[in-house]
Design a protein around this motif. Structure first.
Motif, PDB file in Angstrom:
ATOM      1  N   LYS B 113       0.903  -1.209   0.077  1.00  0.00           N
ATOM      2  CA  LYS B 113      -0.015   0.064   0.030  1.00  0.00           C
ATOM      3  C   LYS B 113       0.942   1.188  -0.054  1.00  0.00           C
ATOM      4  N   GLU B 114       2.182   1.104   0.837  1.00  0.00           N
ATOM      5  CA  GLU B 114       2.758   2.370   0.557  1.00  0.00           C
ATOM      6  C   GLU B 114       3.634   2.477  -0.549  1.00  0.00           C
ATOM      7  N   SER B 115       3.964   1.427  -1.032  1.00  0.00           N
ATOM      8  CA  SER B 115       4.573   1.638  -2.444  1.00  0.00           C
ATOM      9  C   SER B 115       3.498   2.153  -3.520  1.00  0.00           C
ATOM     10  N   ARG B 116       2.202   1.933  -3.368  1.00  0.00           N
ATOM     11  CA  ARG B 116       1.496   1.987  -4.252  1.00  0.00           C
ATOM     12  C   ARG B 116       1.036   3.568  -4.007  1.00  0.00           C
ATOM     13  N   LEU B 117       0.913   4.195  -2.733  1.00  0.00           N
ATOM     14  CA  LEU B 117       0.613   5.439  -2.583  1.00  0.00           C
ATOM     15  C   LEU B 117       1.971   6.420  -3.288  1.00  0.00           C
ATOM     16  N   ARG B 118       3.149   5.892  -2.869  1.00  0.00           N
ATOM     17  CA  ARG B 118       4.142   6.641  -3.385  1.00  0.00           C
ATOM     18  C   ARG B 118       4.142   6.544  -5.163  1.00  0.00           C
ATOM     19  N   LEU B 119       3.873   5.435  -5.510  1.00  0.00           N
ATOM     20  CA  LEU B 119       3.695   5.570  -6.954  1.00  0.00           C
ATOM     21  C   LEU B 119       2.541   6.298  -7.578  1.00  0.00           C
ATOM     22  N   ASN B 120       1.430   6.430  -6.824  1.00  0.00           N
ATOM     23  CA  ASN B 120       0.484   7.285  -7.373  1.00  0.00           C
ATOM     24  C   ASN B 120       0.810   8.783  -7.329  1.00  0.00           C
ATOM     25  N   LYS B 121       1.502   9.136  -6.339  1.00  0.00           N
ATOM     26  CA  LYS B 121       1.819  10.323  -6.184  1.00  0.00           C
ATOM     27  C   LYS B 121       3.231  10.749  -7.105  1.00  0.00           C
ATOM     28  N   ALA B 122       3.824   9.900  -7.307  1.00  0.00           N
ATOM     29  CA  ALA B 122       4.851   9.949  -8.380  1.00  0.00           C
ATOM     30  C   ALA B 122       4.107  10.113 -10.066  1.00  0.00           C
ATOM     31  N   MET B 123       3.168   9.174 -10.140  1.00  0.00           N
ATOM     32  CA  MET B 123       2.457   9.144 -11.405  1.00  0.00           C
ATOM     33  C   MET B 123       1.808  10.690 -11.907  1.00  0.00           C
ATOM     34  N   THR B 124       1.415  11.208 -10.639  1.00  0.00           N
ATOM     35  CA  THR B 124       0.674  12.527 -10.724  1.00  0.00           C
ATOM     36  C   THR B 124       1.810  13.678 -11.322  1.00  0.00           C
ATOM     37  N   GLU B 125       2.832  13.352 -10.752  1.00  0.00           N
ATOM     38  CA  GLU B 125       3.851  14.468 -11.069  1.00  0.00           C
ATOM     39  C   GLU B 125       4.560  14.147 -12.591  1.00  0.00           C
ATOM     40  N   LEU B 126       4.127  13.136 -13.166  1.00  0.00           N
ATOM     41  CA  LEU B 126       4.645  12.870 -14.613  1.00  0.00           C
ATOM     42  C   LEU B 126       4.046  14.072 -15.634  1.00  0.00           C
ATOM     43  N   PRO B 127       4.638  14.510 -16.479  1.00  0.00           N
ATOM     44  CA  PRO B 127       3.834  15.120 -17.730  1.00  0.00           C
ATOM     45  C   PRO B 127       2.572  14.069 -18.159  1.00  0.00           C
ATOM     46  N   GLU B 128       1.596  14.902 -18.723  1.00  0.00           N
ATOM     47  CA  GLU B 128       0.589  14.381 -19.002  1.00  0.00           C
ATOM     48  C   GLU B 128       0.608  13.271 -19.902  1.00  0.00           C
ATOM     49  N   LYS B 129       1.368  13.686 -21.112  1.00  0.00           N
ATOM     50  CA  LYS B 129       1.600  12.783 -22.126  1.00  0.00           C
ATOM     51  C   LYS B 129       2.298  11.490 -21.675  1.00  0.00           C
ATOM     52  N   GLN B 130       3.256  11.679 -20.950  1.00  0.00           N
ATOM     53  CA  GLN B 130       3.991  10.574 -20.339  1.00  0.00           C
ATOM     54  C   GLN B 130       3.267   9.651 -19.542  1.00  0.00           C
ATOM     55  N   ARG B 131       2.669  10.257 -18.844  1.00  0.00           N
ATOM     56  CA  ARG B 131       1.833   9.454 -17.995  1.00  0.00           C
ATOM     57  C   ARG B 131       0.753   8.538 -18.662  1.00  0.00           C
ATOM     58  N   LEU B 132       0.256   9.094 -19.360  1.00  0.00           N
ATOM     59  CA  LEU B 132      -0.939   8.706 -20.510  1.00  0.00           C
ATOM     60  C   LEU B 132      -0.314   7.428 -21.216  1.00  0.00           C
ATOM     61  N   THR B 133       0.765   7.702 -21.681  1.00  0.00           N
ATOM     62  CA  THR B 133       1.899   6.616 -22.481  1.00  0.00           C
ATOM     63  C   THR B 133       1.866   5.390 -21.686  1.00  0.00           C
ATOM     64  N   LEU B 134       2.322   5.867 -20.439  1.00  0.00           N
ATOM     65  CA  LEU B 134       2.797   4.738 -19.576  1.00  0.00           C
ATOM     66  C   LEU B 134       1.529   3.935 -19.148  1.00  0.00           C
ATOM     67  N   MET B 135       0.363   4.561 -18.909  1.00  0.00           N
ATOM     68  CA  MET B 135      -1.004   3.939 -18.461  1.00  0.00           C
ATOM     69  C   MET B 135      -1.297   2.820 -19.683  1.00  0.00           C
ATOM     70  N   LEU B 136      -1.311   3.629 -21.132  1.00  0.00           N
ATOM     71  CA  LEU B 136      -1.565   2.984 -22.039  1.00  0.00           C
ATOM     72  C   LEU B 136      -1.005   1.480 -22.373  1.00  0.00           C
TER      73      LEU B 136
END
Lengths: 217, 200
Positions: B113-136
């Protein structure tokens, strides 16, 4: 230490998805055994891919097609109503409406102008046929150039709509034309009333602007 | 893709069954994507409905330059972008508040859970296009040519966005040790393992 093996890095998501086999699978497994950077990256990808999405339940999924269909029908009714108005407009009272649209275009265009520019109206007058005297007086205050600009704008705006409606009217499917005929009387009257009211408002605003300009002058 | 075109043609003639099939086929993957973008069910459900309505009322605009699926994803992402920008995905949870018993199952899930929270926080800090690309790529399993279609960029750009996203995530999550090592350290701190020394 950072790994620069671009090929392995491209294969990691496929490895995660278990889509590798044969030589590529072996290549990635051997690489991961000795590369800490790629192991870190793979762990990270696992964490990202495992992010849970809660299931809203079977009732949600089952209801979605109906909800979408309902919204689509609602959207189509709104679009048909507008098309019906415009079709009736251009199909039945062309001359009167063309003049009314031109007046509206000229009036709207003028009230959006910077007040300073209004002082630069040339003295030329122009005559417009088929208009009532009050409207004609207002329109005469505009130069021929400005009137032509406004009329051209109105024609340009209406051209795509007329084209789309001509296609609809030519459609062998008669249902749309029948619907338009039913909309004709009631909707046309409603539209004309709204148009007259709007025209009156704009005329009042133009008169006020002219008076203000005279007072300032 | 041929199956989709056939369903679209039948939908355009008013066949309700074809329409239903298209919705049923794509509602779950679209919902998952939208949920990950906006992090709550209400917005995801609302956006899912709007995506389908926009697609079906705008079928004339579908020029078949890409697949229907790609086109749906483009619509969904565009609709979700504004909602996502207004939301924070960071969830503040204090693990100290939780009573940690010497139970590997609970600790394991807390570590995750801790890793996931940190990951979610890190994901929000990515530029939009990079985050979307990673998600897709990673969450949706899309290939780079599909991602390029959806994001309207070249395959090379899609790959760059992906690699840059991973690079940044690693930096934000701390890449001096593996995540496994991090988990071992946390477990030792919780009294479940002999103390481990950090690698130099």
């Amino acid at each position: 230490m950072k790994c620069n093996d671009a090929k392995i890095k491209e294969l990691l998501p496929l490895y995660l998805e278990r889509e590798l086999d044969g030589a590529e699978l072996k290549q990635v497994e051997l690489h991961l055994a000795s590369c800490e950077d790629c192991r870190t990256e793979f762990s990270l990808l696992q964490l990202v891919s495992e992010e849970p999405v809660p299931d809203p339940g079977e009732a949600f999924w089952a209801a979605m097609p109906d909800r979408v269909a309902r919204d689509v029908r609602r959207h189509q009714k709104r679009t048909l109503g507008l098309s019906g108005l415009l079709a009736a407009l251009f199909a039945h009272r062309g001359a009167w409406v063309t003049a009314a649209v031109c007046i509206l275009a000229v009036a709207l265009w003028s009230v959006q102008r910077d007040p300073v520019n209004m002082a630069a109206f040339p003295e030329e007058e122009t005559a417009v046929q088929d208009m009532d005297p009050d409207t004609e007086a207002i329109v005469k205050e505009f130069s021929a150039r400005e009137l032509r600009t406004a009329v051209q704008w109105a024609q340009n705006e209406s051209e795509p709509v007329r084209g789309a409606l001509d296609e609809q009217m030519a459609d062998p499917n008669q249902q749309i034309s029948d619907d338009l005929l039913k909309l004709d009387e009631r909707e046309l009257d409603r539209f004309y009333n709204a148009l007259e009211k709007k025209e009156q408002e704009i005329q009042n605003r133009i008169r006020k602007k002219m008076e203000d300009r005279k007072n300032i002058g | 893709m041929d199956e989709d075109l056939d369903l679209i043609e039948r939908t355009a003639t008013g066949e309700r069954e074809a329409f239903n099939q298209l919705v049923i086929k794509y509602q779950k993957p679209l919902y998952a994507l939208l949920y990950r973008m906006v992090s709550n069910h209400e917005d995801a459900a609302d956006l899912l409905q709007k995506t389908f309505v926009k697609a079906f009322t705008g079928l004339d605009g579908f020029e078949q330059r890409s697949s229907f699926k790609t086109w749906l994803y483009q619509i969904a992402i565009n609709l979700a972008k504004n909602v996502y920008r207004d939301r924070s995905r960071v969830q503040q949870v204090s693990i100290d508040d939780v009573v940690v018993k010497k139970n590997p199952g609970i600790v394991e899930s807390l570590i995750k859970k801790e890793s996931r929270l940190r990951l979610n926080k890190a994901m929000t800090e990515l530029p939009e296009k990079q985050r979307l690309t990673l998600m897709l790529r990673v969450q949706d399993g899309k290939k780079f040519d599909e991602i390029a279609d959806i994001m309207k960029c070249s395959v090379g750009t899609a790959k760059s966005n992906y690699h840059y996203a991973v690079y940044k995530l690693k930096a934000m999550m701390g890449d001096t040790e593996t995540l496994d090592e991090k988990q071992k350290l946390t477990r030792s701190e919780a009294g479940l393992l002999p103390a481990c020394r950090k690698k130099p």
